[in-house]
Write an enzyme that holds these catalytic residues in place. Structure first.
Site, short mmCIF file in Angstrom:
data_model
loop_
_atom_site.label_atom_id
_atom_site.label_comp_id
_atom_site.label_asym_id
_atom_site.label_seq_id
_atom_site.Cartn_x
_atom_site.Cartn_y
_atom_site.Cartn_z
N CYS A 68 0.83 -1.21 0.00
CA CYS A 68 0.00 0.00 0.00
C CYS A 68 0.87 1.26 0.00
CB CYS A 68 -0.91 -0.02 1.22
SG CYS A 68 -1.84 1.51 1.43
N HIS A 77 -10.45 13.45 0.65
CA HIS A 77 -9.91 14.56 -0.14
C HIS A 77 -10.43 15.87 0.46
CE1 HIS A 77 -8.66 12.16 -3.76
NE2 HIS A 77 -9.58 11.32 -3.29
N CYS A 127 0.41 3.42 3.16
CA CYS A 127 1.11 2.86 4.31
C CYS A 127 2.60 3.20 4.24
CB CYS A 127 0.92 1.35 4.38
SG CYS A 127 -0.68 0.83 5.04
N HIS A 141 -9.10 7.48 2.57
CA HIS A 141 -8.61 8.86 2.64
C HIS A 141 -9.75 9.82 2.32
CE1 HIS A 141 -7.94 7.20 -1.39
NE2 HIS A 141 -8.25 8.41 -1.84
P1 5GP Z 1 -8.72 8.14 -4.95
O1 5GP Z 1 -8.97 8.21 -6.43
O2 5GP Z 1 -8.26 6.77 -4.52
O3 5GP Z 1 -9.84 8.69 -4.13
O4 5GP Z 1 -7.53 9.16 -4.70
C1 5GP Z 1 -6.21 8.80 -4.62
C2 5GP Z 1 -5.43 10.08 -4.67
O5 5GP Z 1 -4.12 9.82 -4.23
C3 5GP Z 1 -5.32 10.67 -6.08
O6 5GP Z 1 -5.86 11.99 -6.09
C4 5GP Z 1 -3.82 10.66 -6.38
O7 5GP Z 1 -3.39 11.80 -7.08
C5 5GP Z 1 -3.20 10.57 -4.99
N1 5GP Z 1 -1.95 9.84 -4.94
C6 5GP Z 1 -1.67 8.63 -5.50
N2 5GP Z 1 -0.41 8.25 -5.24
C7 5GP Z 1 0.12 9.25 -4.47
C8 5GP Z 1 1.40 9.43 -3.88
O8 5GP Z 1 2.31 8.61 -4.00
N3 5GP Z 1 1.59 10.58 -3.18
C9 5GP Z 1 0.61 11.52 -3.01
N4 5GP Z 1 0.91 12.60 -2.30
N5 5GP Z 1 -0.62 11.38 -3.56
C10 5GP Z 1 -0.86 10.25 -4.28
ZN ZN Z 2 -2.40 1.27 3.64
#
Ligand code: 5GP
Ligand code: ZN
Length: 103
Positions: A5, A99, A8, A97
């Protein structure tokens, strides 16, 4: 801790990510691909894949308070929050998470 992950690993400090806010329950860092001038992610320290797997009311409350504290810390008075749950809703990282999007 889930070895596969990315969040993580971030929480463990593998990438030296700057946390804009943190406490015993959660960390907050900037989204790598921001969809607003300010785009933060509020992330529980424990690995929970999505909101569907969260039963802990206390942690849920702490996450929402974390949103508020992180917004305050970066000077955001007005902001939107979003939780993507499940692949079809656009969830890409399967570590819960929230946003936080604002200007
Ligand atoms: P989801 O689409 O799962 O709700 O959002 C995941 C978010 O995590 C995306 O907006 C993506 O840009 C962000 N994200 C993915 N990998 C990383 C990372 O390695 N570092 C950071 N800071 N954000 C990440
Ligand atoms: Zn995790």
């Amino acid at each position: 801790m889930d070895e596969n992950c990315i969040f993580c690993k971030i929480i463990r400090g593998d990438f030296n990510t700057d946390f804009v806010y943190e406490n015993e329950y959660l960390v907050v860092f900037k989204d790598i691909n921001p969809k607003a001038p300010v785009h933060l992610l509020v992330v529980p320290r424990i690995h929970v894949p999505s909101l569907n797997e969260l039963d802990d009311k206390n942690l849920l409350g702490e996450l929402m308070l974390g949103v508020k504290e992180a917004a305050k810390k970066v000077g955001l008075k007005s902001y939107r929050t979003q939780i993507n749950t499940g692949k079809e809703a656009g969830q890409e990282v399967f570590h819960l998470h929230i946003h936080v999007l604002g200007k």
